[in-house]
Design a protein around this motif. Sequence first.
Motif, mmCIF file in Angstrom:
data_model
loop_
_atom_site.group_PDB
_atom_site.id
_atom_site.type_symbol
_atom_site.label_atom_id
_atom_site.label_comp_id
_atom_site.label_asym_id
_atom_site.label_seq_id
_atom_site.Cartn_x
_atom_site.Cartn_y
_atom_site.Cartn_z
ATOM 1 N N SER A 90 -3.524 3.986 -5.000
ATOM 2 C CA SER A 90 -3.248 2.550 -5.042
ATOM 3 C C SER A 90 -1.821 2.247 -4.623
ATOM 4 C CB SER A 90 -3.490 2.005 -6.445
ATOM 5 O OG SER A 90 -4.862 2.015 -6.748
ATOM 6 N N GLU A 95 -5.345 -1.835 5.965
ATOM 7 C CA GLU A 95 -4.044 -1.794 6.614
ATOM 8 C C GLU A 95 -4.186 -1.995 8.114
ATOM 9 O OE1 GLU A 95 -3.122 2.868 7.383
ATOM 10 O OE2 GLU A 95 -3.245 2.263 5.270
ATOM 11 N N HIS A 107 -10.488 1.758 0.094
ATOM 12 C CA HIS A 107 -9.748 2.196 -1.075
ATOM 13 C C HIS A 107 -10.036 3.661 -1.357
ATOM 14 C CE1 HIS A 107 -8.208 2.456 -5.136
ATOM 15 N NE2 HIS A 107 -9.362 2.919 -5.507
ATOM 16 N N ARG A 119 -8.734 -2.015 -0.269
ATOM 17 C CA ARG A 119 -7.446 -1.734 0.355
ATOM 18 C C ARG A 119 -7.656 -1.617 1.855
ATOM 19 N NH1 ARG A 119 -3.651 3.607 -0.781
ATOM 20 N NH2 ARG A 119 -2.684 3.658 1.296
ATOM 21 N N LEU A 137 0.832 -1.193 0.000
ATOM 22 C CA LEU A 137 0.000 0.000 0.000
ATOM 23 C C LEU A 137 0.862 1.237 0.000
ATOM 24 C CD1 LEU A 137 -1.461 -2.366 1.050
ATOM 25 C CD2 LEU A 137 -2.992 -0.796 2.109
ATOM 26 N N ARG A 197 0.135 -2.937 4.762
ATOM 27 C CA ARG A 197 -0.924 -2.441 3.883
ATOM 28 C C ARG A 197 -1.133 -3.443 2.754
ATOM 29 N NH1 ARG A 197 1.643 3.668 3.574
ATOM 30 N NH2 ARG A 197 0.468 4.562 5.310
ATOM 31 N N THR A 198 -2.368 -3.597 2.351
ATOM 32 C CA THR A 198 -2.650 -4.529 1.259
ATOM 33 C C THR A 198 -3.787 -4.003 0.395
ATOM 34 O OG1 THR A 198 -3.124 -6.844 0.703
ATOM 35 C CG2 THR A 198 -4.245 -5.944 2.624
ATOM 36 N N GLU A 199 -3.689 -4.290 -0.881
ATOM 37 C CA GLU A 199 -4.731 -3.901 -1.839
ATOM 38 C C GLU A 199 -4.863 -5.004 -2.880
ATOM 39 O OE1 GLU A 199 -6.078 -0.078 -4.577
ATOM 40 O OE2 GLU A 199 -3.997 -0.248 -3.920
#
Length: 208
Positions: free
Chosen positions: A41, A60, A36, A58, A22, A167-169
């Motif tokens: 992004s 975190e 998100h 998204r 992220l 963090r992830t998306e």
Amino acid sequence: MSASRSTGLRTALLTVPLVLGLLGAAAAPAGAATAHRPGSSLTCRGAGVDPEARVRHRTEAVIHAPLRTVWRLQTDVERWPAWQTPVLSAERLDSGPLHPGSAFHWTTPLPPNPASTDPVLEITSTVRQLRPGSCVRWTGPAAATGLRIDGVHVWTFTEVPGGVLVRTEETHTGPQVDANVPAATDILRQGLEGWLRDLKAAAETGVR
């Protein structure tokens, strides 16, 4: 494609990380999640999620554990079933530390749903970008009879006071998810937040 799991496609999409770094947001409180935000992004080595995908999420959290612990748990793919309930099996298709080009095959239950009667969702993920201890991005299909989801997943890891900001998306595309974007997005949200909770719990309790 991640703690209790709901039925139906939620379980399937949970572990599609084709998904599972992220970018540019301020650190959130421990365990906090963020939706998100268009234009924000995440990327790993300059590559991010699918910009055309309509299904995306998204999130975190701050994990109170050393970076080496968090990174090891996330990248030791074959150990995922030890701390992620939805992962039935996980097999590396190469060897050594995870690196660009690494591939892995994994499975998760697929309860009865309108798209497929198969009991298991088959996922093959390929690492496209990776910076050790910092970020990883992988892509790939999740498939069952009558169902296919193409995912792009980015994770980033940043040391902060007291732990690691993870963090992830992820984005999903495919006829089944595109047919009902709000529902598919909510399923993806629950899956990513569940994965992050599991990662946090495993790292903070010292799962090996």
